[in-house]
Design a protein around this motif. Structure first.
Motif, PDB file in Angstrom:
ATOM      1  N   VAL A   1       0.842  -1.200   0.000  1.00 48.63           N
ATOM      2  CA  VAL A   1       0.000   0.000   0.000  1.00 48.63           C
ATOM      3  C   VAL A   1       0.875   1.248   0.000  1.00 48.63           C
ATOM      4  O   VAL A   1       0.536   2.262  -0.587  1.00 48.63           O
ATOM      5  CB  VAL A   1      -0.936  -0.016   1.237  1.00 48.63           C
ATOM      6  N   ASP A   2       2.030   1.146   0.668  1.00 47.19           N
ATOM      7  CA  ASP A   2       2.932   2.295   0.739  1.00 47.19           C
ATOM      8  C   ASP A   2       4.354   1.895   0.326  1.00 47.19           C
ATOM      9  O   ASP A   2       5.289   1.987   1.122  1.00 47.19           O
ATOM     10  CB  ASP A   2       2.919   2.879   2.167  1.00 47.19           C
ATOM     11  N   GLY A   3       4.480   1.444  -0.898  1.00 46.42           N
ATOM     12  CA  GLY A   3       5.800   1.109  -1.444  1.00 46.42           C
ATOM     13  C   GLY A   3       6.593   0.168  -0.556  1.00 46.42           C
ATOM     14  O   GLY A   3       7.828   0.198  -0.559  1.00 46.42           O
TER      15      GLY A   3
ATOM     16  N   ASN B   1       7.684   2.441  13.451  1.00 51.82           N
ATOM     17  CA  ASN B   1       6.471   3.125  13.904  1.00 51.82           C
ATOM     18  C   ASN B   1       5.184   2.360  13.619  1.00 51.82           C
ATOM     19  O   ASN B   1       4.204   2.499  14.326  1.00 51.82           O
ATOM     20  CB  ASN B   1       6.366   4.510  13.265  1.00 51.82           C
ATOM     21  N   HIS B   2       5.211   1.566  12.529  1.00 51.54           N
ATOM     22  CA  HIS B   2       3.952   0.923  12.143  1.00 51.54           C
ATOM     23  C   HIS B   2       4.237  -0.385  11.427  1.00 51.54           C
ATOM     24  O   HIS B   2       5.358  -0.635  10.988  1.00 51.54           O
ATOM     25  CB  HIS B   2       3.146   1.849  11.217  1.00 51.54           C
ATOM     26  N   SER B   3       3.191  -1.178  11.302  1.00 54.07           N
ATOM     27  CA  SER B   3       3.285  -2.367  10.452  1.00 54.07           C
ATOM     28  C   SER B   3       2.143  -2.248   9.450  1.00 54.07           C
ATOM     29  O   SER B   3       1.408  -1.268   9.459  1.00 54.07           O
ATOM     30  CB  SER B   3       3.124  -3.634  11.292  1.00 54.07           C
TER      31      SER B   3
ATOM     32  N   ILE C   1      16.465   4.211   9.776  1.00 51.42           N
ATOM     33  CA  ILE C   1      15.261   4.038  10.593  1.00 51.42           C
ATOM     34  C   ILE C   1      14.191   5.039  10.158  1.00 51.42           C
ATOM     35  O   ILE C   1      14.385   6.250  10.187  1.00 51.42           O
ATOM     36  CB  ILE C   1      15.596   4.130  12.093  1.00 51.42           C
ATOM     37  N   ASP C   2      13.085   4.444   9.759  1.00 49.48           N
ATOM     38  CA  ASP C   2      11.997   5.182   9.117  1.00 49.48           C
ATOM     39  C   ASP C   2      11.176   6.004  10.116  1.00 49.48           C
ATOM     40  O   ASP C   2      10.828   5.509  11.201  1.00 49.48           O
ATOM     41  CB  ASP C   2      11.076   4.161   8.439  1.00 49.48           C
ATOM     42  N   ALA C   3      10.860   7.236   9.735  1.00 44.22           N
ATOM     43  CA  ALA C   3       9.872   8.060  10.460  1.00 44.22           C
ATOM     44  C   ALA C   3      10.015   7.964  11.972  1.00 44.22           C
ATOM     45  O   ALA C   3       9.034   7.831  12.707  1.00 44.22           O
ATOM     46  CB  ALA C   3       8.460   7.644  10.032  1.00 44.22           C
TER      47      ALA C   3
ATOM     48  N   ASN D   1      15.825  11.387  -2.347  1.00 40.55           N
ATOM     49  CA  ASN D   1      15.413  10.055  -1.909  1.00 40.55           C
ATOM     50  C   ASN D   1      14.073   9.725  -2.573  1.00 40.55           C
ATOM     51  O   ASN D   1      13.597  10.492  -3.413  1.00 40.55           O
ATOM     52  CB  ASN D   1      15.355   9.958  -0.371  1.00 40.55           C
ATOM     53  N   HIS D   2      13.506   8.596  -2.198  1.00 43.77           N
ATOM     54  CA  HIS D   2      12.304   8.094  -2.864  1.00 43.77           C
ATOM     55  C   HIS D   2      11.054   8.897  -2.519  1.00 43.77           C
ATOM     56  O   HIS D   2       9.973   8.581  -3.016  1.00 43.77           O
ATOM     57  CB  HIS D   2      12.105   6.624  -2.465  1.00 43.77           C
ATOM     58  N   ASP D   3      11.176   9.875  -1.632  1.00 46.67           N
ATOM     59  CA  ASP D   3      10.018  10.693  -1.239  1.00 46.67           C
ATOM     60  C   ASP D   3      10.046  12.080  -1.866  1.00 46.67           C
ATOM     61  O   ASP D   3       9.119  12.863  -1.663  1.00 46.67           O
ATOM     62  CB  ASP D   3       9.983  10.874   0.289  1.00 46.67           C
ATOM     63  N   LYS D   4      11.117  12.399  -2.562  1.00 45.74           N
ATOM     64  CA  LYS D   4      11.272  13.775  -3.052  1.00 45.74           C
ATOM     65  C   LYS D   4      11.436  13.776  -4.563  1.00 45.74           C
ATOM     66  O   LYS D   4      12.086  12.889  -5.127  1.00 45.74           O
ATOM     67  CB  LYS D   4      12.533  14.413  -2.432  1.00 45.74           C
TER      68      LYS D   4
HETATM   69  C1  NOJ Z   1       9.039   7.650   5.335  1.00 46.27           C
HETATM   70  C2  NOJ Z   1       9.335   6.887   4.090  1.00 46.27           C
HETATM   71  O1  NOJ Z   1      10.484   7.405   3.487  1.00 46.27           O
HETATM   72  C3  NOJ Z   1       8.102   7.002   3.218  1.00 46.27           C
HETATM   73  O2  NOJ Z   1       8.336   6.508   1.927  1.00 46.27           O
HETATM   74  C4  NOJ Z   1       6.964   6.286   3.897  1.00 46.27           C
HETATM   75  O3  NOJ Z   1       5.792   6.495   3.154  1.00 46.27           O
HETATM   76  C5  NOJ Z   1       6.756   6.802   5.316  1.00 46.27           C
HETATM   77  N1  NOJ Z   1       7.958   6.992   6.032  1.00 46.27           N
HETATM   78  C6  NOJ Z   1       5.911   5.842   6.113  1.00 46.27           C
HETATM   79  O4  NOJ Z   1       6.633   4.684   6.409  1.00 46.27           O
END
Ligand code: NOJ
Length: 594
Positions: free
Chosen positions: A88-90, A131-133, A254-256, A384-387
Motif C-alpha cells: 500500500v505504501d511502497g 512506527n507501524h506495520s 530508521i523510518d519516520a 530520496n524516494h520521497d522527493k
Molecule cells: C518515510 C518513508 O520514506 C516514506 O516513503 C513512507 O511512506 C513513510 N515513512 C511511512 O513509512
C-alpha cells in the motif's frame, strides 16, 4: 515539515586555517567517509535468471548490479523495504519484519547478497520501520481480536461521544498522508468543510469493526501504529534488528522515527494558524505536532534503546551504524543527534528542503557542520524516494553543481538510485499510480540500464506488467549510453567519487566555512590537519552569467582545478584563489592546493 534555521554569524574571517571547523568524523568509523547508495528494490533491477520475468526488481537483481555500484565508487547500500507487504505504501507497510517479499526473492537470496556485497567491500543497511506495520501483519490481526499479550501492541481507543451521540475519534491527530484530502475537496467530495481556509486533514484514527475501537495510523489507514509504550513491542522490534544484524547487515536507516514518541494521554494538537497553502500543500501541516509525534520524553528513550542494540557486546567487533529519518526542527534534531553520536545520527535534510540559492545553502551548510558534536558522523543528502528528483528540482546543470557540492562535503554521502544518471521525474498515467499519497511515483520509475533492450534493460516483462512504467523520456540516459560518454552525469559522479577517494582533504578534511566576494558564489573548504592537504569547492549559482569570484582570505593562493561539474576532462588549470577564479553559469569547481 519545518526547517528551523537559526541565526548564524556570517563570520568575516574565512581563512581555511582559522575559521571554525568540524571534525570530519570519528577516525575509527568506516562510515565517516562512506558513499551510501539508496536502492529502491522494486524498480532497481530484475535478475536475468528469473523466468518468467515479473516486471519488478529482485534481490538477485541487486546482486547482479554490484559491479556497477563498485565502479561508481559506492561503499554502502541502503535497501529500501523488501519485506512481505500488501504494498500500500511502497513496502513501508510491512506484513512480516523478518522475511523477504516473495516477489523480490528469498532469505537465501538476501544472504547471498550480503556475502557478495562484502566481497566487494560494500556494506548493507536495511530500512527498519519501527512506527507501524501493515494491518496484514499477524500482530495486528491478533491485537484487533485482543489475543493474549497482543491486546495493546497497537494504539487503540474507544473514542469519545460527539455532540449528537455519535462516536468520534479521541482527538484531532492527523495522518501524514492527507494530500488526497485536497484533491477530494477540489472534486467537491467533502461534506465537512469548516470554511474556505481549511481542508480537513485525514484523521489519524480509523474505526475497526472487529475490535469495536479506533486505532491510530500516522500514515495510511493500512499502516496501524505500533505501541512503543509497550515494552513487549520494543523488545519485539529490537529482536527484528538483531535478526538482520545476525544475517550480516551493517546498520539501519530508521523510518519516520520521530513518530514513535507520542503523548499517550492523547491531548489535541494545536492548529497552525500561520499555515498557508503556498508554504505547504499538505493539510497535515495545519496541525502543529507536539503530541502525536516528536514527543521528546519517550522519543529519546526509545531511540536510545535502539542504539544500544548495536552497542551490545555481541556486535562489538562490528562497525555498525544507524541513520534516522526525522522531519523535525533543527534544535530537535540536535537533541536526537546527541543521544548516541558514535552510532546514530539524523538525516541532514536541510539541503533537500532549502531552495537552490547560494546564501541559503551556505547558511544551511555552516549551521549543520557547526552544530554537530565532535564524535558525530555528518551526512549529505540530495534526494530520496520521497522527493522530486534532483534534476527535476534544479535543472540539469544545477543538479550537477549540487552533486559536486554534496559529494565533497564530509561524512556519509547519500545517492538515491538514478541520481547519478541525472534521471528526472516521470509522468505517471493515473491508472498506473502506486502511491497512496498520490505524489511520489514520478521519482520511483525503473532504472534504465540499456535502452537497446525491452523496458530499457530493467525487465523483460510486458510493459503493462511493470511495477511502475519506464520513463521513456529518460531512455537516452541509460547506463550503457552514459558509460562511454565523458560528458555524462554518470561520468561526473564517477570522477567526483574517485577524487573523493584519492584526495586526502576529501577523505579526512574538516569542513571550513569560506566567504567569497560575490553573493552568488558559494565556497567551502576541507582541510586535513595532519597532512595540511586542502581543497576548496566553489559554485556559481547564476544560471546565465560567468562570474569571477575570489576567496579573499584563503590560506592558499595558487590552486589547481581538479574537477568541473560541467566538464569532467581535467585541464589541470592553475588558479589564484585570492585573486579570482572564473566560473561558468551553474558551474562547481573543485580546487586543490597546487
Ligand atoms: C518515510 C518513508 O520514506 C516514506 O516513503 C513512507 O511512506 C513513510 N515513512 C511511512 O513509512
Amino acid at each position: 515539515m519545518v526547517l528551523e534555521i537559526h541565526n548564524i554569524n556570517n563570520r568575516g574571517n574565512s581563512s581555511l586555517l582559522d575559521t571554525y571547523t568540524h571534525s570530519a568524523a570519528r577516525a575509527h568509523s568506516s562510515w565517516s567517509n562512506a558513499v551510501v547508495y539508496q536502492v529502491y528494490p522494486w524498480t532497481f533491477a530484475e535478475d536475468s535468471d528469473r523466468q518468467p520475468q515479473l516486471g519488478h526488481g529482485s534481490i538477485r537483481g541487486i546482486e547482479e548490479r554490484l559491479p556497477y555500484l563498485e565502479a561508481l565508487g559506492v561503499n554502502a547500500v541502503w535497501l529500501s523495504p523488501f519485506y512481505p507487504s500488501p504494498m500500500v505504501d511502497g513496502g513501508y507497510d510491512v506484513a512480516d519484519f523478518k522475511n523477504i517479499h516473495p516477489d523480490l526473492g528469498t532469505l537465501e537470496d538476501f544472504d547471498s547478497l550480503v556475502r557478495a556485497a562484502r566481497r566487494r567491500h560494500i556494506r548493507l543497511m536495511v530500512d527498519f520501520i519501527p512506527n507501524h506495520s501493515s494491518n496484514a501483519h499477524e500482530w495486528f490481526q491478533k491485537s484487533r481480536r485482543r489475543e493474549g499479550e497482543y491486546d495493546d501492541w497497537y494504539i487503540w481507543h474507544p473514542g469519545i461521544e460527539g455532540e449528537n451521540g455519535e462516536r468520534q475519534p479521541p482527538n484531532n491527530w492527523a495522518s501524514v498522508f492527507s494530500m488526497p484530502q485536497r484533491q477530494a475537496r477540489a472534486r467537491g467530495e467533502m461534506e465537512w468543510l469548516r470554511d474556505d481556509e481549511w481542508t480537513p486533514p485525514l484523521p489519524a484514527w480509523e474505526w475497526d469493526e472487529v475490535r469495536n475501537e479506533f486505532y491510530l495510523h500516522s500514515f495510511a489507514v493500512e499502516q496501524p501504529d505500533l505501541n512503543w509504550s509497550n515494552p513487549y513491542v520494543r523488545e519485539a522490534m529490537k529482536d527484528v534488528m538483531r535478526f538482520w544484524l545476525d544475517r550480516g547487515v551493517d546498520g539501519f536507516r530508521i523510518d519516520a522515527v520521530n513518530h514513535i514518541g507520542k503523548n499517550m494521554k492523547f491531548p489535541d494538537e494545536e492548529i497552525n494558524t500561520a499555515y498557508n497553502e503556498e508554504w505547504s500543500d499538505n493539510p497535515y501541516d495545519q496541525i502543529i505536532r507536539h503530541h502525536s509525534c516528536n514527543y521528546p520524553r519517550t522519543l529519546h528513550e526509545y531511540i536510545w534503546e535502539m542504539t544500544q542494540v548495536l552497542k551490545d557486546e555481541t556486535y562489538e567487533h562490528r562497525d555498525l551504524r544507524i541513520i534516522l529519518e526525522a522531519y523535525m526542527g533543527e534544535s530537535d534534531l540536535r537533541d536526537i543527534d546527541a543521544i548516541a553520536p558514535e552510532v546514530a545520527s539524523t538525516f541532514n535534510f536541510g539541503s533537500l528542503m532549502a531552495s537552490w540559492d547560494a546564501n541559503n545553502r551556505k547558511i544551511q551548510m555552516d549551521y549543520y557542520h557547526e552544530r554537530l558534536l565532535r564524535e558525530a558522523v555528518p551526512n549529505q543528502v540530495n534526494g530520496n524516494h520521497d522527493k522530486s528528483r534532483l534534476v527535476s528540482r534544479l535543472g540539469d546543470e544545477s543538479a550537477r553543481a549540487a552533486a559536486v557540492v554534496s559529494l565533497f562535503l564530509p561524512g556519509m554521502r547519500f545517492i538515491y538510485n538514478g541520481e547519478e544518471l541525472g534521471l528526472a521525474d516521470a509522468e505517471i498515467p493515473e491508472d498506473r499510480r502506486m502511491d497512496p499519497n498520490g505524489l511520489r511515483d514520478p521519482e520511483r520509475t525503473p532504472i534504465p540500464w540499456d535502452d537497446s533492450l525491452p523496458n530499457n534493460g530493467f525487465s523483460n516483462a510486458q510493459p503493462e506488467d511493470l511495477w511502475l512504467p519506464v520513463n521513456h523520456a529518460d531512455s537516452h540516459k541509460a547506463v550503457t549510453r552514459q558509460e562511454g560518454d565523458n560528458k555524462s552525469s554518470l561520468a561526473l559522479y564517477r570522477a567526483a567519487l574517485r577524487l573523493c577517494h584519492d584526495l586526502p582533504a576529501a577523505r579526512t578534511g574538516k569542513y571550513c566555512s569560506l566567504q567569497t566576494d560575490n553573493d552568488q558564489v558559494l565556497a567551502y573548504g576541507r582541510e586535513d590537519e595532519g597532512t595540511g592537504a586542502q581543497l576548496i569547492v566553489l559554485t556559481n549559482f547564476n544560471h546565465e552569467h560567468a562570474i569571477k569570484a575570489c576567496v579573499p582570505e584563503s590560506s592558499f593562493v595558487i590552486g589547481e582545478v581538479v574537477l568541473s561539474s560541467l566538464e569532467v576532462e581535467q585541464k589541470n588549470q592553475r588558479v589564484d584563489v585570492r585573486v579570482g577564479v572564473t566560473l561558468a553559469p551553474n558551474e562547481s569547481l573543485v580546487i586543490v592546493r597546487a
